[in-house]
Scaffold this motif. Structure first.
Motif, PDB file in Angstrom:
ATOM      1  N   THR A  25      88.800  -7.153  84.739  1.00  0.00           N
ATOM      2  CA  THR A  25      88.942  -8.600  84.553  1.00  0.00           C
ATOM      3  C   THR A  25      88.578  -8.989  83.124  1.00  0.00           C
ATOM      4  O   THR A  25      89.252  -9.821  82.497  1.00  0.00           O
ATOM      5  N   ARG A  28      91.395  -8.057  80.799  1.00  0.00           N
ATOM      6  CA  ARG A  28      92.526  -8.982  80.857  1.00  0.00           C
ATOM      7  C   ARG A  28      92.282 -10.211  79.987  1.00  0.00           C
ATOM      8  O   ARG A  28      93.181 -10.688  79.286  1.00  0.00           O
ATOM      9  N   TYR A  34      96.107 -13.020  82.443  1.00  0.00           N
ATOM     10  CA  TYR A  34      95.748 -14.125  83.334  1.00  0.00           C
ATOM     11  C   TYR A  34      94.545 -13.747  84.195  1.00  0.00           C
ATOM     12  O   TYR A  34      94.486 -12.663  84.785  1.00  0.00           O
ATOM     13  N   VAL A  35      93.573 -14.665  84.275  1.00  0.00           N
ATOM     14  CA  VAL A  35      92.492 -14.601  85.268  1.00  0.00           C
ATOM     15  C   VAL A  35      92.226 -16.038  85.712  1.00  0.00           C
ATOM     16  O   VAL A  35      92.702 -16.991  85.074  1.00  0.00           O
ATOM     17  N   SER A  36      91.465 -16.205  86.744  1.00  0.00           N
ATOM     18  CA  SER A  36      91.161 -17.560  87.218  1.00  0.00           C
ATOM     19  C   SER A  36      90.325 -18.300  86.188  1.00  0.00           C
ATOM     20  O   SER A  36      89.627 -17.690  85.365  1.00  0.00           O
ATOM     21  N   ALA A  37      90.385 -19.609  86.230  1.00  0.00           N
ATOM     22  CA  ALA A  37      89.626 -20.426  85.286  1.00  0.00           C
ATOM     23  C   ALA A  37      88.128 -20.173  85.426  1.00  0.00           C
ATOM     24  O   ALA A  37      87.387 -20.140  84.430  1.00  0.00           O
ATOM     25  N   GLU A  38      87.665 -19.954  86.672  1.00  0.00           N
ATOM     26  CA  GLU A  38      86.242 -19.695  86.917  1.00  0.00           C
ATOM     27  C   GLU A  38      85.807 -18.386  86.274  1.00  0.00           C
ATOM     28  O   GLU A  38      84.764 -18.308  85.612  1.00  0.00           O
ATOM     29  N   ALA A  39      86.631 -17.324  86.450  1.00  0.00           N
ATOM     30  CA  ALA A  39      86.299 -16.027  85.869  1.00  0.00           C
ATOM     31  C   ALA A  39      86.338 -16.077  84.349  1.00  0.00           C
ATOM     32  O   ALA A  39      85.474 -15.508  83.666  1.00  0.00           O
ATOM     33  N   ARG A  40      87.330 -16.790  83.809  1.00  0.00           N
ATOM     34  CA  ARG A  40      87.433 -16.886  82.341  1.00  0.00           C
ATOM     35  C   ARG A  40      86.206 -17.579  81.757  1.00  0.00           C
ATOM     36  O   ARG A  40      85.661 -17.159  80.743  1.00  0.00           O
TER      37      ARG A  40
END
Length: 339
Positions: A25, A28, A34-40
């Motif tokens: 993750t 990426r 692309y990753v989720s906004a929360e993970a980013r």
């Protein structure tokens, strides 16, 4: 006493541990995936927390790219510092490369030994491309770049430049013809030129433009040839013109720096500008507004030349097909008080 160890470089593992996500993750995010906004958000916070700095050397090795572009100026060292156009071209190129996260490496070539050193450097894979300024006809740099198939862009157009190497420049002949015609229209009758750098396209084209504008009044004796676009050449050229024709009443100087030197020589000779002698320059550089009177001149878009040359390199590195080998930028006349 033992030497302190250098601080440990933060890694992707450290980011992943701090953010509570997998290494994949993190990778990426670092590579624009692309990753989720929360993970980013968690990963970006972790990057700040652990002080992560990307290893650009390893990335370049993996991509077989240095992310650096050479700026090769084929001029004497003194002129490189004295000519505001070269500096402006360099700044324009650097700004465009910086926006693309590329580093610019400046290389000044003054001698055969310099050329050999620069050729070895370009061959070593230290740069991804080269912007070349002030190349002459039959210049060795043209062959070096052609042999290396190095992405390149020339500022100016040596007559033997390969059609496969793009360039950006200006219409030197047309611009010289236009400003000389303006000088002729002021009523001058004995007009001379201080012609510089006749071993390259810019100098020769400016002389041809001057010749075209004065037409049948052209006189070889009223052309003083000098080596460089610098102040000292203007002093020497103007002295030569005054010796050949004391009644000279108009001068086209091949650059603003030359015009500034010519103005000082005329002042020392007791000649008033523009009452006795009208003088025009070329470049619209800082020289043009530092002189008294300020110079009528041609505006050369130096920063834009550098920026376009850099964009030509970047487009080649992206694998784009260039539509045309050369681009010419506009050069309006700026009319001030010197003529």
């Amino acid at each position: 006493m033992p030497q302190p160890r250098p601080p440990k470089r933060a890694t992707v593992h450290d980011i992943a541990a701090a953010a509570g996500v997998s290494r994949g993750t993190v990778s990426r995010v670092l590579n624009g995936g692309y990753v989720s906004a929360e993970a980013r958000a968690a990963i970006e916070a972790a990057i700040t927390e652990v002080g992560y700095v990307p290893n650009t050397a390893a990335r370049a090795l993996k991509m077989r790219r240095s992310e650096a572009v050479a700026f090769v100026a084929l001029e004497p060292h003194s002129l490189f510092l004295d000519d505001p156009n070269i500096g402006a071209i360099m700044l324009g190129a650097n700004a465009a490369l910086s926006l693309a996260d590329h580093q610019m490496v400046s290389l000044v070539v003054e001698s055969t030994r310099d050329m050999e050193r620069v050729a070895r450097y370009l061959s070593g894979g230290f740069v991804d491309g080269a912007i070349v300024v002030s190349a002459r006809a039959h210049d060795p740099i043209i062959r070096v770049i052609s042999d290396l198939r190095l992405p390149a862009a020339f500022v100016g157009h040596p007559p033997d430049l390969s059609r496969t190497i793009p360039y950006v420049g200006i219409d030197n002949a047309g611009s010289a013809r236009e400003i000389t015609s303006r000088l002729v229209a002021t009523g001058r009758r004995r007009i001379g030129m201080i012609a510089a750098a006749l071993d390259r396209d810019s100098g020769l084209d400016r002389l041809n433009g001057f010749r075209s504008a004065v037409g049948d009044a052209f006189d070889e004796d009223l052309v003083a040839e000098v080596p460089h676009y610098d102040y000292g050449s203007g002093v020497k050229g103007m002295r030569l013109l005054l010796e050949r024709e004391p009644a000279i009443d108009g001068v086209f100087a091949a650059s603003d720096a030359i015009a500034a030197g010519a103005l000082e020589t005329l002042r020392e000779a007791g000649r008033s500008v523009p009452t006795d002698v009208g003088i025009v320059g070329f470049d619209d550089s800082t020289w043009a507004v530092r002189t008294q009177p300020q110079l009528s001149t041609v505006r050369q878009p130096a920063k834009e030349l550098g920026a376009v040359a850099a964009q030509l390199i970047l487009r080649q590195l992206r694998g784009e097909q260039l539509e045309t080998a050369g681009q010419l930028l506009p050069t309006p006349v700026v009319w001030r008080d010197s003529a």
